[in-house]
Design a protein around this motif. Structure first.
Motif, PDB file in Angstrom:
ATOM      1  N   GLY A  18       0.744  -1.181   0.098  1.00 19.81           N
ATOM      2  CA  GLY A  18      -0.188   0.111  -0.066  1.00 19.81           C
ATOM      3  C   GLY A  18       0.818   1.284   0.017  1.00 19.81           C
ATOM      4  N   MET A  19       0.310   2.426  -0.408  1.00 18.42           N
ATOM      5  CA  MET A  19       0.893   3.417  -0.465  1.00 18.42           C
ATOM      6  C   MET A  19       0.310   4.459   0.875  1.00 18.42           C
ATOM      7  SD  MET A  19       0.679   6.686  -3.205  1.00 18.42           S
ATOM      8  CE  MET A  19      -1.088   7.198  -3.154  1.00 18.42           C
ATOM      9  N   PHE A  20       1.403   4.822   1.616  1.00 23.46           N
ATOM     10  CA  PHE A  20       1.142   5.726   2.595  1.00 23.46           C
ATOM     11  C   PHE A  20       1.142   7.037   2.275  1.00 23.46           C
ATOM     12  CE2 PHE A  20       2.809   8.489   6.151  1.00 23.46           C
ATOM     13  CZ  PHE A  20       1.889   8.284   7.033  1.00 23.46           C
ATOM     14  N   MET A  59      -3.492   7.166  -9.420  1.00 21.22           N
ATOM     15  CA  MET A  59      -2.658   6.236 -10.194  1.00 21.22           C
ATOM     16  C   MET A  59      -2.246   5.125  -9.100  1.00 21.22           C
ATOM     17  SD  MET A  59      -1.712   7.692 -12.924  1.00 21.22           S
ATOM     18  CE  MET A  59      -0.720   6.644 -13.456  1.00 21.22           C
ATOM     19  N   ALA A  60      -2.230   4.956  -8.199  1.00 25.52           N
ATOM     20  CA  ALA A  60      -2.349   3.768  -7.361  1.00 25.52           C
ATOM     21  C   ALA A  60      -3.214   2.768  -7.840  1.00 25.52           C
ATOM     22  CB  ALA A  60      -2.415   4.202  -5.843  1.00 25.52           C
ATOM     23  N   GLU A  61      -4.599   3.073  -7.919  1.00 23.88           N
ATOM     24  CA  GLU A  61      -5.794   2.530  -8.404  1.00 23.88           C
ATOM     25  C   GLU A  61      -5.552   1.771  -9.741  1.00 23.88           C
ATOM     26  OE1 GLU A  61      -9.966   1.672  -8.833  1.00 23.88           O
ATOM     27  OE2 GLU A  61      -8.649   1.524  -7.131  1.00 23.88           O
ATOM     28  N   GLN A  62      -4.970   2.619 -10.436  1.00 19.09           N
ATOM     29  CA  GLN A  62      -4.812   2.249 -12.029  1.00 19.09           C
ATOM     30  C   GLN A  62      -3.588   1.416 -12.200  1.00 19.09           C
ATOM     31  OE1 GLN A  62      -4.575   5.740 -14.851  1.00 19.09           O
ATOM     32  NE2 GLN A  62      -3.118   4.734 -16.067  1.00 19.09           N
ATOM     33  N   LEU A  63      -2.666   1.632 -11.497  1.00 21.28           N
ATOM     34  CA  LEU A  63      -1.238   0.834 -11.689  1.00 21.28           C
ATOM     35  C   LEU A  63      -1.421  -0.464 -10.868  1.00 21.28           C
ATOM     36  CD1 LEU A  63       1.297   3.628 -11.631  1.00 21.28           C
ATOM     37  CD2 LEU A  63       0.406   2.341 -13.578  1.00 21.28           C
ATOM     38  N   THR A  97     -12.756   5.426  -6.485  1.00 16.53           N
ATOM     39  CA  THR A  97     -12.054   4.179  -6.751  1.00 16.53           C
ATOM     40  C   THR A  97     -12.965   2.895  -6.682  1.00 16.53           C
ATOM     41  OG1 THR A  97     -11.477   3.732  -4.498  1.00 16.53           O
ATOM     42  CG2 THR A  97      -9.994   5.000  -5.696  1.00 16.53           C
ATOM     43  N   GLN A  98     -12.683   1.802  -7.484  1.00 15.81           N
ATOM     44  CA  GLN A  98     -13.397   0.417  -7.617  1.00 15.81           C
ATOM     45  C   GLN A  98     -12.695  -0.809  -6.749  1.00 15.81           C
ATOM     46  OE1 GLN A  98     -16.280   0.444  -8.684  1.00 15.81           O
ATOM     47  NE2 GLN A  98     -16.422   2.760  -9.064  1.00 15.81           N
TER      48      GLN A  98
END
Length: 342
Positions: free
Chosen positions: A4-6, A30-34, A67-68
């Motif tokens: 995860g991204m903090f 971008m976290a969701e997309q990548l 987000t999904q």
């Protein structure tokens, strides 16, 4: 292993609050997309030079709506600063909006400045935390309950909504002292570790946690999260040089500002000591910067040493890296690191 991204919703030097929100939401998208697994939200107050993330549950709700797939976690909600019934209602609401993609990370924070601003004595933080956690657990597991404690009293209240995840969202508790490690082991909650603490010290305290977990009769293996700065680049030279300025900015900020407000002398001393070491020493002990191969090896070593199952990665440590560099680091992480560690 989950990745995860903090994020702290940093204010960049010379930037505005509006830009801090826009750029941080761009990184979440971008976290969701990548393909990252989760985003973890900090909580900061009275820090105009650092962060706009004063209301993590509000931000979590916004992320859930845009987000999904991405899980949304708090890292952490400072539990003693607010009414626990309100937290129970709002966290359960986010759990519904996200359709069960919510992780409830909680802690006390080691910064006395937050408590001073809210006019709450820091020496009450431990007892307030314990009582608040008890109330939230009751609110999520009982149709109607009453409570009479040192700080809160409620008579025949029913919290609505109840969480989407049953009996409630996964709980992660930020732990530091040996006493807290033991207490969370007894309660059966997952924990957050901080890479500021040396690995041998964490190993000693995790032994207390696991022993308390087993003695309390909990089954299964607990989730262990580790918050650590991370940066991935194609070469070791780039992984070293690109985040250097932002990293040293974070360390100097911690030494000059955070250490003076740290409630635990041990934490303040670590920050002051860290500020005096070279960047090479920081790379060895404090952060996880490197090529994809080097980051894979470091993750494996941390898993073996500490049983880490969830990497909570500060992918923009210090908050001063350009967005495109952070995105590129995330891309390398999801394409070349995460598949090896699944």
């Amino acid at each position: 292993m989950q990745f995860g991204m903090f994020t702290e919703f940093h204010i960049r030097q010379g930037g505005t609050e509006s830009e801090a929100f826009d750029q941080s939401f761009e990184l979440v998208d971008m976290a969701e997309q990548l393909g990252l697994d989760a985003v973890w939200l900090a909580e900061h107050h009275f820090s105009p030079e650092r962060s706009v993330l004063a209301s993590p549950i509000v931000i979590a709700s916004a992320i859930a709506a845009r987000t999904q797939r991405l899980r949304i976690g708090l890292a952490v909600q400072v539990l003693p600063l607010t009414n626990p019934l309100r937290v129970a209602e709002e966290a359960a609401t986010v759990d519904h909006i996200s359709k069960g993609r919510f992780d409830f990370g909680i802690g006390r924070s080691g910064l006395t400045r937050y408590y001073q601003g809210y006019n709450i004595p820091y020496d009450e933080s431990r007892s307030r935390f314990a009582e608040s956690l008890e109330i939230i657990t009751k609110a999520w597991t009982q149709d109607c309950f009453s409570h009479c404690g040192d700080y809160f009293s409620f008579d025949n209240v029913t919290v609505v909504p109840r969480p989407y995840q049953q009996p409630y969202p996964p709980m992660y508790v930020a732990v530091s002292s040996p006493e807290t490690f033991e207490a969370m082991g007894r309660l059966g909650h997952s924990v957050f570790l901080n890479s500021n603490t040396p690995v041998p010290t964490l190993q000693e305290r995790l032994a207390l946690y696991h022993r308390a977990w087993k003695e309390a009769g909990h089954s299964g293996i607990p989730e262990i999260g580790l918050r650590i700065p991370a940066y991935v680049a194609e070469t070791a030279d780039r992984a070293r040089s690109e985040p250097e300025a932002s990293t040293m900015h974070a360390i100097q900020y911690g030494a000059q500002t955070l250490s003076s407000a740290a409630a635990i002398p041990e934490a303040a001393a670590r920050m002051m000591q860290l500020a005096s070491v070279s960047y090479d020493e920081v790379l060895k002990r404090r952060v996880m910067y490197g090529t994809p191969e080097a980051v894979v090896e470091r993750c494996q070593a941390l898993h073996e040493a500490l049983g880490v199952t969830c990497m909570v990665l500060e992918l923009n440590y210090g908050g001063q890296l350009p967005v495109d560099r952070v995105v590129h680091s995330i891309r390398l992480l999801t394409e070349k690191v995460m598949p090896v560690l699944r």
